[in-house]
Design an enzyme around this catalytic site. Structure first.
Site, PDB file in Angstrom:
ATOM      1  N   GLY A  31       0.159   9.215 -38.592  1.00  0.00           N
ATOM      2  CA  GLY A  31       0.366   8.418 -39.796  1.00  0.00           C
ATOM      3  C   GLY A  31      -0.020   6.965 -39.636  1.00  0.00           C
ATOM      4  N   TYR A  32       0.435   6.138 -40.597  1.00  0.00           N
ATOM      5  CA  TYR A  32       0.021   4.744 -40.722  1.00  0.00           C
ATOM      6  C   TYR A  32      -1.512   4.718 -40.780  1.00  0.00           C
ATOM      7  CZ  TYR A  32       1.302  -0.117 -40.968  1.00  0.00           C
ATOM      8  OH  TYR A  32       1.525  -1.399 -41.430  1.00  0.00           O
ATOM      9  N   LEU A  33      -2.001   5.414 -41.798  1.00  0.00           N
ATOM     10  CA  LEU A  33      -3.408   5.811 -41.849  1.00  0.00           C
ATOM     11  C   LEU A  33      -4.356   4.645 -42.085  1.00  0.00           C
ATOM     12  CD1 LEU A  33      -2.936   9.026 -44.016  1.00  0.00           C
ATOM     13  CD2 LEU A  33      -3.026   8.856 -41.509  1.00  0.00           C
ATOM     14  N   HIS A  34      -5.515   4.740 -41.446  1.00  0.00           N
ATOM     15  CA  HIS A  34      -6.583   3.760 -41.645  1.00  0.00           C
ATOM     16  C   HIS A  34      -7.896   4.523 -41.816  1.00  0.00           C
ATOM     17  CE1 HIS A  34      -7.496   4.683 -37.489  1.00  0.00           C
ATOM     18  NE2 HIS A  34      -6.289   4.281 -37.102  1.00  0.00           N
ATOM     19  N   GLU A  35      -8.987   3.792 -41.915  1.00  0.00           N
ATOM     20  CA  GLU A  35     -10.286   4.421 -42.192  1.00  0.00           C
ATOM     21  C   GLU A  35     -10.713   5.403 -41.092  1.00  0.00           C
ATOM     22  OE1 GLU A  35     -12.580   4.438 -44.782  1.00  0.00           O
ATOM     23  OE2 GLU A  35     -10.938   3.541 -45.926  1.00  0.00           O
ATOM     24  N   HIS A  37      -8.716   7.549 -39.528  1.00  0.00           N
ATOM     25  CA  HIS A  37      -8.101   8.823 -39.934  1.00  0.00           C
ATOM     26  C   HIS A  37      -8.849   9.413 -41.135  1.00  0.00           C
ATOM     27  CE1 HIS A  37      -4.393   6.682 -38.258  1.00  0.00           C
ATOM     28  NE2 HIS A  37      -4.448   7.776 -37.517  1.00  0.00           N
ATOM     29  N   SER A 185      -7.037   1.223 -35.121  1.00  0.00           N
ATOM     30  CA  SER A 185      -5.887   1.885 -34.502  1.00  0.00           C
ATOM     31  C   SER A 185      -4.641   1.467 -35.266  1.00  0.00           C
ATOM     32  CB  SER A 185      -5.760   1.440 -33.035  1.00  0.00           C
ATOM     33  OG  SER A 185      -4.467   1.747 -32.548  1.00  0.00           O
ATOM     34  N   ARG A 187      -1.981   0.874 -33.981  1.00  0.00           N
ATOM     35  CA  ARG A 187      -1.305  -0.126 -33.142  1.00  0.00           C
ATOM     36  C   ARG A 187      -1.889  -1.536 -33.306  1.00  0.00           C
ATOM     37  NH1 ARG A 187      -0.695   4.468 -29.316  1.00  0.00           N
ATOM     38  NH2 ARG A 187       1.541   4.714 -28.955  1.00  0.00           N
TER      39      ARG A 187
HETATM   40  P1  AMP Z   1      -3.278   9.023 -34.289  1.00  0.00           P
HETATM   41  O1  AMP Z   1      -2.638   8.908 -35.636  1.00  0.00           O
HETATM   42  O2  AMP Z   1      -3.475   7.713 -33.613  1.00  0.00           O
HETATM   43  O3  AMP Z   1      -2.629  10.074 -33.426  1.00  0.00           O
HETATM   44  O4  AMP Z   1      -4.749   9.555 -34.559  1.00  0.00           O
HETATM   45  C1  AMP Z   1      -4.981  10.745 -35.269  1.00  0.00           C
HETATM   46  C2  AMP Z   1      -6.440  11.108 -35.167  1.00  0.00           C
HETATM   47  O5  AMP Z   1      -7.241  10.051 -35.684  1.00  0.00           O
HETATM   48  C3  AMP Z   1      -6.893  11.316 -33.709  1.00  0.00           C
HETATM   49  O6  AMP Z   1      -7.789  12.414 -33.665  1.00  0.00           O
HETATM   50  C4  AMP Z   1      -7.595  10.027 -33.402  1.00  0.00           C
HETATM   51  O7  AMP Z   1      -8.590  10.143 -32.401  1.00  0.00           O
HETATM   52  C5  AMP Z   1      -8.220   9.704 -34.743  1.00  0.00           C
HETATM   53  N1  AMP Z   1      -8.531   8.269 -34.807  1.00  0.00           N
HETATM   54  C6  AMP Z   1      -7.684   7.231 -34.587  1.00  0.00           C
HETATM   55  N2  AMP Z   1      -8.345   6.058 -34.659  1.00  0.00           N
HETATM   56  C7  AMP Z   1      -9.641   6.370 -34.934  1.00  0.00           C
HETATM   57  C8  AMP Z   1     -10.826   5.588 -35.116  1.00  0.00           C
HETATM   58  N3  AMP Z   1     -10.815   4.269 -35.046  1.00  0.00           N
HETATM   59  N4  AMP Z   1     -11.984   6.254 -35.364  1.00  0.00           N
HETATM   60  C9  AMP Z   1     -12.015   7.602 -35.436  1.00  0.00           C
HETATM   61  N5  AMP Z   1     -10.928   8.387 -35.277  1.00  0.00           N
HETATM   62  C10 AMP Z   1      -9.762   7.784 -35.015  1.00  0.00           C
END
Ligand code: AMP
Length: 287
Positions: A31-35, A37, A185, A187
């Site tokens: 979650g805390y979605l960005h581009e 995701h 990210s 974070r």
């Molecule tokens: P997370 O929410 O951080 O566990 O990420 C979920 C999914 O999104 C994982 O497969 C990550 O690798 C992917 N993801 C996170 N940040 C990025 C990014 N900047 N570009 C592409 N995929 C991402």
């Protein structure tokens, strides 16, 4: 968009889709979605007839002194975003349902889980592999979408899928970056303005590595040394590791040849950030 919290309900829905022959695409997230995701969501929508996104901040992949409690969360905003993207199901299971009292079973991907981020974050990839396998069993995707940003995670999941004969294709999508190069990210919100500026050092050092390789440098230790020098030049940055490895096994390489990854983990203040560069160097064979 349907929001599903119950595991039995999610399984029933996946079962209906399977019976109707609909291909299921799955995007697991915290979650805390960005581009970044959303690039995965769009890839799934393009390839699959039904798209499920999960949001679950997985306690099993956080160490005791890590940021599980303060990890950013905004379910209302994420839900509105996914609705706009045309996602079919947002799956938000409760931690007590995923790991009920007496839970005992974990997945380990030996060796891969111990290298690189696994050294600083013992137990992290065990937590990741376990939740991903559980979610695969619940959602039953044909294709699951992961980001190349988390390179060690994708290699680990691909290995788990092969080793356990899973009927799922692992699709890896490119890293999505901010305009100045910083990999997106959840974070990144932890960073103060000064830290945010300093965080550019990760992508800057990888761009320099790419330049060296493009110009013919093949000595992995020289490329890694240059990356480390650039990180050392940023006062707010502290290197965790910079390594050049073979892309499939994550074994260190002496020469940058074939399919390699340059992997980086850097603390910016208290925030640990990762980034990587995939370097595919063609062998020139003479006959
Ligand atoms: P997370 O929410 O951080 O566990 O990420 C979920 C999914 O999104 C994982 O497969 C990550 O690798 C992917 N993801 C996170 N940040 C990025 C990014 N900047 N570009 C592409 N995929 C991402």
């Amino acid at each position: 968009m349907r929001v599903v919290t119950g595991i039995p309900e999610m399984k029933a829905l996946a079962g209906e889709w399977k019976a109707a022959g609909r291909t299921i695409g799955f995007v697991p997230t915290m979650g805390y979605l960005h581009e970044g995701h959303l690039s995965l969501v769009r890839a799934s929508k393009e390839r699959c007839e039904a798209t499920v996104v999960s949001i679950f901040v997985n306690p099993a992949q956080f160490g005791p002194s890590e940021d599980f409690q303060r990890y950013p969360r905004d379910l209302a905003k994420d839900s509105a975003t996914l609705e706009r993207e045309g996602v079919d199901v947002l799956f938000v299971p409760a931690a007590e349902a995923v790991y009920p009292p007496g839970y005992k079973t974990y997945v380990e991907v030996r060796d891969l889980q111990d290298r690189l981020c696994g050294r600083t974050r013992p137990g992290h990839f065990r937590g990741v592999a376990t939740i991903v396998l559980k979610l695969f069993n619940i959602v039953r995707p044909d294709v699951a979408f992961f980001g190349a940003k988390d390179a060690q995670q994708t290699v680990t999941i691909e290995k788990m899928a092969r080793d356990l004969d899973l009927d799922v294709e692992i699709a890896v999508c490119p890293v999505v970056r901010e305009p100045d190069g910083l990999a997106m990210s959840s974070r990144n919100v932890y960073l103060s303005p000064d830290e945010r500026a300093a965080a550019r050092v990760l992508s800057k050092s990888l761009a320099e590595a790419e330049r060296l390789i493009r110009e013919g440098e093949r000595d992995a230790s020289r490329v890694a040394a240059r990356v480390k020098d650039i990180i050392a030049g940023e006062p707010l940055a502290r290197l965790d590791y910079a390594e050049i490895v073979e892309a499939g096994t994550l074994e260190p390489v002496a020469e940058v040849r074939g399919d390699t990854l340059i992997l980086l983990a850097v603390y910016i203040g208290r925030t640990r950030l990762i980034d990587n560069l995939r370097a595919r160097v063609e062998e020139i064979s003479s006959c």
